[in-house]
Motif scaffolding. Structure first.
Motif: not given
Length: 118
Positions: A41-70
């Motif tokens: 999306a960044a390469k295509a200049g679709k900046w309105d999508e970039v931050d939302g996708l990064l937030a989704e990426s971070t949320a998924a990473a946090k879910r994985a980290h919770v399971v890993q930590t437990q």
């Protein structure tokens, strides 16, 4: 010990280890996938999508980290959690998705600066 990832409650990470490990793999994969979509999306200049996708990426990473930590907590450093090929595979997914996300965030900033000059 109850863990909650992706709205799936598991009484103990050891109770259904295969399902728990699959949660790690799924969430790590989702994190990497969303980060890659943000880069495209960044390469295509679709900046309105970039931050939302990064937030989704971070949320998924946090879910994985919770399971890993437990899982680490359940192991208590005593080898209670069996280490098998699928567990190693899950750890590989987590680590590569973390690295990919960090690098992608840097690349997105480069694209942001380059596109701002144009």
């Amino acid at each position: 010990m109850t863990i909650q990832a992706n709205a799936i409650a598991v009484e103990s990470p050891l109770e259904d280890l295969e399902e728990t490990v699959m949660e790690l793999i799924i969430n790590a994969g989702e994190s990497r996938s969303c980060a890659m979509q943000a880069l495209y999306a960044a390469k295509a200049g679709k900046w309105d999508e970039v931050d939302g996708l990064l937030a989704e990426s971070t949320a998924a990473a946090k879910r994985a980290h919770v399971v890993q930590t437990q899982l680490i907590g359940a192991d208590e450093g005593t080898g209670k959690v069996p280490v098998n090929l699928i567990m190693v595979h899950a750890q590989d997914h987590i680590m590569t998705s973390m690295l990919a996300r960090e690098l992608i965030e840097e690349l997105i900033e480069v694209h942001r600066k380059l596109q701002a000059k144009d």
